[in-house]
Design a protein around this motif. Structure first.
Motif, mmCIF file in Angstrom:
data_model
loop_
_atom_site.group_PDB
_atom_site.id
_atom_site.type_symbol
_atom_site.label_atom_id
_atom_site.label_comp_id
_atom_site.label_asym_id
_atom_site.label_seq_id
_atom_site.Cartn_x
_atom_site.Cartn_y
_atom_site.Cartn_z
ATOM 1 N N PRO A 99 6.850 11.893 -14.483
ATOM 2 C CA PRO A 99 8.046 11.780 -13.659
ATOM 3 C C PRO A 99 8.840 10.527 -14.019
ATOM 4 O O PRO A 99 8.309 9.599 -14.619
ATOM 5 N N VAL A 100 10.094 10.519 -13.659
ATOM 6 C CA VAL A 100 10.897 9.304 -13.758
ATOM 7 C C VAL A 100 11.026 8.778 -12.341
ATOM 8 O O VAL A 100 11.466 9.490 -11.439
ATOM 9 N N VAL A 101 10.586 7.553 -12.139
ATOM 10 C CA VAL A 101 10.624 6.930 -10.820
ATOM 11 C C VAL A 101 11.400 5.633 -10.940
ATOM 12 O O VAL A 101 11.091 4.802 -11.791
ATOM 13 N N LEU A 102 12.420 5.475 -10.123
ATOM 14 C CA LEU A 102 13.208 4.251 -10.105
ATOM 15 C C LEU A 102 12.630 3.317 -9.054
ATOM 16 O O LEU A 102 12.527 3.674 -7.887
ATOM 17 N N VAL A 103 12.230 2.130 -9.484
ATOM 18 C CA VAL A 103 11.752 1.096 -8.570
ATOM 19 C C VAL A 103 12.824 0.019 -8.571
ATOM 20 O O VAL A 103 13.063 -0.620 -9.593
ATOM 21 N N SER A 104 13.491 -0.150 -7.448
ATOM 22 C CA SER A 104 14.589 -1.115 -7.403
ATOM 23 C C SER A 104 14.346 -2.124 -6.290
ATOM 24 O O SER A 104 13.558 -1.894 -5.382
ATOM 25 N N GLY A 105 15.020 -3.245 -6.405
ATOM 26 C CA GLY A 105 14.907 -4.284 -5.391
ATOM 27 C C GLY A 105 15.438 -5.591 -5.923
ATOM 28 O O GLY A 105 15.832 -5.701 -7.082
ATOM 29 N N GLU A 106 15.444 -6.569 -5.065
ATOM 30 C CA GLU A 106 15.937 -7.896 -5.424
ATOM 31 C C GLU A 106 15.065 -8.518 -6.499
ATOM 32 O O GLU A 106 13.873 -8.219 -6.592
ATOM 33 N N ALA A 107 15.655 -9.399 -7.290
ATOM 34 C CA ALA A 107 14.903 -10.147 -8.290
ATOM 35 C C ALA A 107 13.782 -10.915 -7.605
ATOM 36 O O ALA A 107 13.985 -11.529 -6.557
ATOM 37 N N GLY A 108 12.593 -10.845 -8.163
ATOM 38 C CA GLY A 108 11.452 -11.563 -7.606
ATOM 39 C C GLY A 108 10.735 -10.859 -6.472
ATOM 40 O O GLY A 108 9.803 -11.412 -5.897
ATOM 41 N N ALA A 109 11.152 -9.635 -6.151
ATOM 42 C CA ALA A 109 10.548 -8.907 -5.037
ATOM 43 C C ALA A 109 9.178 -8.336 -5.377
ATOM 44 O O ALA A 109 8.462 -7.888 -4.483
ATOM 45 N N GLY A 110 8.820 -8.322 -6.658
ATOM 46 C CA GLY A 110 7.506 -7.817 -7.039
ATOM 47 C C GLY A 110 7.510 -6.423 -7.639
ATOM 48 O O GLY A 110 6.468 -5.763 -7.672
ATOM 49 N N LYS A 111 8.653 -5.957 -8.124
ATOM 50 C CA LYS A 111 8.741 -4.607 -8.700
ATOM 51 C C LYS A 111 7.809 -4.444 -9.899
ATOM 52 O O LYS A 111 7.051 -3.480 -9.968
ATOM 53 N N THR A 131 5.193 -6.273 -10.759
ATOM 54 C CA THR A 131 3.802 -6.396 -10.332
ATOM 55 C C THR A 131 3.321 -5.100 -9.699
ATOM 56 O O THR A 131 2.212 -4.636 -9.975
ATOM 57 N N LEU A 132 4.141 -4.500 -8.871
ATOM 58 C CA LEU A 132 3.797 -3.231 -8.224
ATOM 59 C C LEU A 132 3.522 -2.152 -9.259
ATOM 60 O O LEU A 132 2.471 -1.489 -9.226
ATOM 61 N N VAL A 133 4.436 -1.971 -10.186
ATOM 62 C CA VAL A 133 4.285 -0.911 -11.189
ATOM 63 C C VAL A 133 3.074 -1.183 -12.079
ATOM 64 O O VAL A 133 2.268 -0.280 -12.344
ATOM 65 N N GLU A 134 2.924 -2.413 -12.540
ATOM 66 C CA GLU A 134 1.786 -2.752 -13.394
ATOM 67 C C GLU A 134 0.468 -2.535 -12.660
ATOM 68 O O GLU A 134 -0.513 -2.070 -13.242
ATOM 69 N N HIS A 135 0.423 -2.860 -11.368
ATOM 70 C CA HIS A 135 -0.781 -2.664 -10.559
ATOM 71 C C HIS A 135 -1.164 -1.185 -10.503
ATOM 72 O O HIS A 135 -2.326 -0.826 -10.732
ATOM 73 N N VAL A 136 -0.196 -0.344 -10.201
ATOM 74 C CA VAL A 136 -0.477 1.094 -10.086
ATOM 75 C C VAL A 136 -0.884 1.668 -11.441
ATOM 76 O O VAL A 136 -1.849 2.425 -11.542
ATOM 77 N N LEU A 137 -0.163 1.311 -12.495
ATOM 78 C CA LEU A 137 -0.485 1.841 -13.820
ATOM 79 C C LEU A 137 -1.873 1.397 -14.271
ATOM 80 O O LEU A 137 -2.620 2.183 -14.861
ATOM 81 N N ALA A 138 -2.247 0.167 -13.986
ATOM 82 C CA ALA A 138 -3.585 -0.313 -14.353
ATOM 83 C C ALA A 138 -4.653 0.428 -13.568
ATOM 84 O O ALA A 138 -5.719 0.759 -14.099
ATOM 85 N N ARG A 139 -4.375 0.707 -12.318
ATOM 86 C CA ARG A 139 -5.354 1.380 -11.454
ATOM 87 C C ARG A 139 -5.595 2.820 -11.880
ATOM 88 O O ARG A 139 -6.719 3.296 -11.852
ATOM 89 N N VAL A 140 -4.536 3.526 -12.301
ATOM 90 C CA VAL A 140 -4.700 4.929 -12.674
ATOM 91 C C VAL A 140 -4.990 5.106 -14.157
ATOM 92 O O VAL A 140 -5.319 6.194 -14.599
ATOM 93 N N GLY A 141 -4.853 4.026 -14.937
ATOM 94 C CA GLY A 141 -5.177 4.098 -16.357
ATOM 95 C C GLY A 141 -4.234 4.961 -17.172
ATOM 96 O O GLY A 141 -4.615 5.513 -18.187
ATOM 97 N N ASP A 194 0.816 -1.219 0.000
ATOM 98 C CA ASP A 194 0.000 0.000 0.000
ATOM 99 C C ASP A 194 0.849 1.268 0.000
ATOM 100 O O ASP A 194 0.556 2.215 -0.731
ATOM 101 N N ALA A 195 1.900 1.296 0.809
ATOM 102 C CA ALA A 195 2.746 2.500 0.890
ATOM 103 C C ALA A 195 3.435 2.761 -0.449
ATOM 104 O O ALA A 195 3.474 3.906 -0.928
ATOM 105 N N GLU A 196 3.962 1.706 -1.067
ATOM 106 C CA GLU A 196 4.642 1.864 -2.357
ATOM 107 C C GLU A 196 3.662 2.289 -3.446
ATOM 108 O O GLU A 196 3.966 3.134 -4.286
ATOM 109 N N CYS A 197 2.451 1.705 -3.422
ATOM 110 C CA CYS A 197 1.418 2.096 -4.388
ATOM 111 C C CYS A 197 1.066 3.571 -4.231
ATOM 112 O O CYS A 197 0.881 4.283 -5.226
ATOM 113 N N ALA A 198 0.970 4.020 -2.989
ATOM 114 C CA ALA A 198 0.628 5.422 -2.733
ATOM 115 C C ALA A 198 1.710 6.363 -3.275
ATOM 116 O O ALA A 198 1.398 7.395 -3.867
ATOM 117 N N VAL A 199 2.981 6.014 -3.088
ATOM 118 C CA VAL A 199 4.081 6.853 -3.590
ATOM 119 C C VAL A 199 4.015 6.962 -5.106
ATOM 120 O O VAL A 199 4.095 8.054 -5.671
#
Length: 138
Positions: free
Chosen positions: A28-40, A42-52, A9-14
């Motif tokens: 904006p340019v937003v860097l989403v980083s993390g370990e492989a398989g952490a869900g980066k 999925t997170l980005v696709e979720h937010v983009l789908a939600r805001v259209g 939820d916090a990451e989606c809100a940001v």
């Protein structure tokens, strides 16, 4: 079955706030980083789908070379023709534009690439990612 997003939820809100703040302005340019398989992705696709938000999407195979190789190849003609000097940190992926720093700095390189993408984006939003070995593009 689609991927499930749990506990982000916090990451989606940001990400949602960054997109909302850009309404009517270059994205904006937003860097989403993390370990492989952490869900980066999925997170980005979720937010983009939600805001259209319309997006340009690309993926690079991890086995294709250095993490920034696909970007360097795609941007090389534009960067080569730029009259203005580029950040020395970007010489790590564009050595023809200058000497790279003596000590590689992955975080500074990521920030430099985000800055470069932001200046070249012209208001378009791009989503980039990597493919696991053996997976092909969709």
């Amino acid at each position: 079955m689609g991927r499930v997003l749990v506990g982000r939820d916090a990451e989606c809100a940001v990400l949602s706030r960054a997109l909302a703040a850009a309404q009517g302005r270059p994205a904006p340019v937003v860097l989403v980083s993390g370990e492989a398989g952490a869900g980066k992705t999925t997170l980005v696709e979720h937010v983009l789908a939600r805001v259209g938000t319309p997006t340009l999407s690309g993926r690079a195979a991890e086995w294709a070379g250095a993490a920034y190789d696909v970007l360097a190849r795609a941007l090389r003609p534009t960067v080569r023709d730029m009259a203005a000097p580029i950040s020395p940190v970007l010489a790590q992926i564009f050595p023809e534009r200058g000497a790279p720093p003596a000590t590689p700095d992955p975080a500074a390189l990521a920030a430099g690439v985000c800055s470069l993408l932001g200046s070249l984006a012209g208001g378009r939003l791009a989503k980039l990612g990597t493919l696991p070995p053996g997976e092909t593009t969709r």
